[in-house]
Design a protein around this motif. Structure first.
Motif, PDB file in Angstrom:
ATOM      1  N   GLU A  88      76.897 168.149  18.341  1.00  0.00           N
ATOM      2  CA  GLU A  88      77.279 169.559  18.338  1.00  0.00           C
ATOM      3  C   GLU A  88      76.489 170.347  19.376  1.00  0.00           C
ATOM      4  O   GLU A  88      76.994 171.313  19.956  1.00  0.00           O
ATOM      5  CB  GLU A  88      77.049 170.151  16.952  1.00  0.00           C
ATOM      6  N   ALA A  89      75.245 169.943  19.612  1.00  0.00           N
ATOM      7  CA  ALA A  89      74.416 170.636  20.599  1.00  0.00           C
ATOM      8  C   ALA A  89      74.769 170.232  22.023  1.00  0.00           C
ATOM      9  O   ALA A  89      74.334 170.889  22.977  1.00  0.00           O
ATOM     10  CB  ALA A  89      72.941 170.340  20.328  1.00  0.00           C
ATOM     11  N   GLY A  90      75.543 169.152  22.167  1.00  0.00           N
ATOM     12  CA  GLY A  90      75.935 168.723  23.504  1.00  0.00           C
ATOM     13  C   GLY A  90      75.087 167.616  24.086  1.00  0.00           C
ATOM     14  O   GLY A  90      75.231 167.271  25.261  1.00  0.00           O
ATOM     15  N   TRP A  91      74.213 167.009  23.256  1.00  0.00           N
ATOM     16  CA  TRP A  91      73.320 165.982  23.769  1.00  0.00           C
ATOM     17  C   TRP A  91      73.970 164.605  23.872  1.00  0.00           C
ATOM     18  O   TRP A  91      73.606 163.811  24.743  1.00  0.00           O
ATOM     19  CB  TRP A  91      72.077 165.853  22.871  1.00  0.00           C
ATOM     20  N   VAL A  92      74.891 164.284  22.977  1.00  0.00           N
ATOM     21  CA  VAL A  92      75.467 162.924  22.953  1.00  0.00           C
ATOM     22  C   VAL A  92      76.983 162.969  22.958  1.00  0.00           C
ATOM     23  O   VAL A  92      77.606 163.934  22.508  1.00  0.00           O
ATOM     24  CB  VAL A  92      74.972 162.117  21.729  1.00  0.00           C
ATOM     25  N   ASP A  93      77.543 161.890  23.467  1.00  0.00           N
ATOM     26  CA  ASP A  93      78.988 161.639  23.403  1.00  0.00           C
ATOM     27  C   ASP A  93      79.222 160.505  22.430  1.00  0.00           C
ATOM     28  O   ASP A  93      78.368 159.612  22.261  1.00  0.00           O
ATOM     29  CB  ASP A  93      79.530 161.243  24.780  1.00  0.00           C
ATOM     30  N   VAL A  94      80.383 160.519  21.766  1.00  0.00           N
ATOM     31  CA  VAL A  94      80.733 159.451  20.844  1.00  0.00           C
ATOM     32  C   VAL A  94      82.099 158.888  21.224  1.00  0.00           C
ATOM     33  O   VAL A  94      83.021 159.621  21.578  1.00  0.00           O
ATOM     34  CB  VAL A  94      80.746 159.968  19.383  1.00  0.00           C
ATOM     35  N   THR A  95      82.206 157.581  21.191  1.00  0.00           N
ATOM     36  CA  THR A  95      83.476 156.909  21.484  1.00  0.00           C
ATOM     37  C   THR A  95      83.810 155.981  20.333  1.00  0.00           C
ATOM     38  O   THR A  95      82.930 155.339  19.751  1.00  0.00           O
ATOM     39  CB  THR A  95      83.383 156.093  22.784  1.00  0.00           C
ATOM     40  N   ASP A  96      85.084 155.943  19.977  1.00  0.00           N
ATOM     41  CA  ASP A  96      85.546 155.081  18.889  1.00  0.00           C
ATOM     42  C   ASP A  96      86.690 154.239  19.436  1.00  0.00           C
ATOM     43  O   ASP A  96      87.798 154.724  19.663  1.00  0.00           O
ATOM     44  CB  ASP A  96      86.018 155.923  17.710  1.00  0.00           C
ATOM     45  N   GLY A 151      85.519 148.966  15.176  1.00  0.00           N
ATOM     46  CA  GLY A 151      84.321 148.913  14.343  1.00  0.00           C
ATOM     47  C   GLY A 151      83.576 150.231  14.402  1.00  0.00           C
ATOM     48  O   GLY A 151      84.187 151.309  14.413  1.00  0.00           O
ATOM     49  N   ASP A 152      82.241 150.164  14.421  1.00  0.00           N
ATOM     50  CA  ASP A 152      81.419 151.381  14.434  1.00  0.00           C
ATOM     51  C   ASP A 152      81.565 152.144  15.746  1.00  0.00           C
ATOM     52  O   ASP A 152      81.743 151.559  16.817  1.00  0.00           O
ATOM     53  CB  ASP A 152      79.950 151.003  14.235  1.00  0.00           C
ATOM     54  N   ALA A 153      81.475 153.467  15.620  1.00  0.00           N
ATOM     55  CA  ALA A 153      81.519 154.320  16.804  1.00  0.00           C
ATOM     56  C   ALA A 153      80.269 154.074  17.649  1.00  0.00           C
ATOM     57  O   ALA A 153      79.222 153.673  17.145  1.00  0.00           O
ATOM     58  CB  ALA A 153      81.600 155.780  16.398  1.00  0.00           C
ATOM     59  N   LEU A 154      80.397 154.315  18.950  1.00  0.00           N
ATOM     60  CA  LEU A 154      79.287 154.125  19.874  1.00  0.00           C
ATOM     61  C   LEU A 154      78.831 155.480  20.409  1.00  0.00           C
ATOM     62  O   LEU A 154      79.638 156.347  20.736  1.00  0.00           O
ATOM     63  CB  LEU A 154      79.714 153.216  21.030  1.00  0.00           C
ATOM     64  N   TYR A 155      77.505 155.612  20.514  1.00  0.00           N
ATOM     65  CA  TYR A 155      76.911 156.884  20.931  1.00  0.00           C
ATOM     66  C   TYR A 155      76.152 156.706  22.253  1.00  0.00           C
ATOM     67  O   TYR A 155      75.508 155.680  22.476  1.00  0.00           O
ATOM     68  CB  TYR A 155      75.954 157.422  19.852  1.00  0.00           C
ATOM     69  N   SER A 156      76.256 157.707  23.101  1.00  0.00           N
ATOM     70  CA  SER A 156      75.552 157.673  24.391  1.00  0.00           C
ATOM     71  C   SER A 156      75.028 159.065  24.724  1.00  0.00           C
ATOM     72  O   SER A 156      75.607 160.075  24.303  1.00  0.00           O
ATOM     73  CB  SER A 156      76.483 157.183  25.504  1.00  0.00           C
ATOM     74  N   LYS A 157      73.962 159.111  25.469  1.00  0.00           N
ATOM     75  CA  LYS A 157      73.380 160.402  25.859  1.00  0.00           C
ATOM     76  C   LYS A 157      74.133 160.960  27.062  1.00  0.00           C
ATOM     77  O   LYS A 157      74.430 160.226  28.008  1.00  0.00           O
ATOM     78  CB  LYS A 157      71.896 160.237  26.202  1.00  0.00           C
ATOM     79  N   ARG A 158      74.429 162.235  27.013  1.00  0.00           N
ATOM     80  CA  ARG A 158      75.164 162.880  28.100  1.00  0.00           C
ATOM     81  C   ARG A 158      74.198 163.229  29.226  1.00  0.00           C
ATOM     82  O   ARG A 158      73.270 164.024  29.045  1.00  0.00           O
ATOM     83  CB  ARG A 158      75.845 164.160  27.609  1.00  0.00           C
TER      84      ARG A 158
END
Length: 269
Positions: free
Chosen positions: A56-64, A68-75
């Motif tokens: 929500e703060a804009g720090w990470v992106d999420v891909t599904d 399986g589990d969603a993947l998170y990465s730093k923007r």
């Protein structure tokens, strides 16, 4: 103003230590919530809650990808904006830009158009600077377990030169303190083993105050530990030639002020 407002969530999201740890892990690459939970020894629910806040703060992106589990990465853009904001906060103010005192002075000048507004500004800026100096002096003294007046007294003894000894009357001029105030400071410093009182050989009823080596160590600690106030740091940012000019101008202003104080004192007597 817009840039600062849009960056507020980036700063607010980092208030929690676990979120900072998550971002550190994500700096190594894209990861799933379960993998992050194992590395931080946290529950998956807690990790997901922190990831949602970072998202929500804009720090990470999420891909599904649906497998399986969603993947998170730093923007990368978020980190760039964050670092740019930090650099902006550390940047010195533009000396040529108007500030609140300039606005205040302009309003004062409208009420008193026949007066030189710079006379007003000089007083106001010195008043503002005196607050910085007062806090700096108290902070430096407190770092060594003494009071501001006691630090000034030790400094006066130091600059008197070897054997670093002065009478209370001699200390009055550089300290601008009453004899009672000086006696109180000397008593406290003597109890701490920083000064000692000796009979004045030139005056059978007088005393001399001598600074002991332990006191010099305190003054050295302040310089070595960098216990500098905002006034000291601000002066260090100025070019040497501008510092010299300012010092000369302040000396001139002080001489005029001292002379005026003497004149008024003579008028009252």
């Amino acid at each position: 103003m817009v840039a600062h407002k849009s960056a507020d969530p980036l700063f607010a999201a980092l208030a929690h230590a676990s979120r900072r740890q998550l971002l550190t892990l994500l700096s190594a690459g894209t990861q799933s919530a379960p993998a992050l939970a194992r590395k931080l020894n946290m529950s998956r629910a807690s990790v997901l809650g922190h990831l949602d806040a970072l998202g929500e703060a804009g720090w990470v992106d999420v891909t599904d990808e649906g497998s399986g589990d969603a993947l998170y990465s730093k923007r990368p853009q978020a980190e760039q904006q964050f670092l740019a904001e930090c650099a902006a906060l550390q940047a010195p103010a533009d000396p040529g830009a108007s500030d609140v005192l300039d606005v205040q002075a302009a309003a004062w000048a409208r009420e008193w158009p026949a007066e030189d507004v710079n006379v007003y500004l000089i007083g106001q800026r010195l008043l503002r600077l005196s607050a910085h100096i007062d806090r700096a002096l108290k902070g430096a003294a407190a770092s060594q377990g003494i009071l501001a007046a006691e630090l000034l007294l030790l400094d006066a003894l130091l600059i008197s030169g070897p054997p670093y000894t002065q009478s209370p009357t001699q200390l009055q001029k550089p300290l601008a303190m009453t004899l009672g105030g000086i006696t109180k400071c000397v008593s406290r410093l003597e109890q701490m083993g920083l000064v000692e009182r000796r009979p004045d050989p030139a005056d059978g009823r007088g005393i001399l105050v001598r600074m002991k080596p332990k006191a010099r160590k305190i003054l050295e600690n302040i310089l070595r530990e960098g216990t500098y106030g905002t006034d000291w740091v601000a002066s260090s940012h100025m070019a040497p030639e501008r510092r010299a000019t300012l010092s000369s101008l302040l000396r001139e202003l002080q001489l005029y002020a001292d002379a005026e104080a003497v004149r008024r004192s003579q008028e009252r007597t």
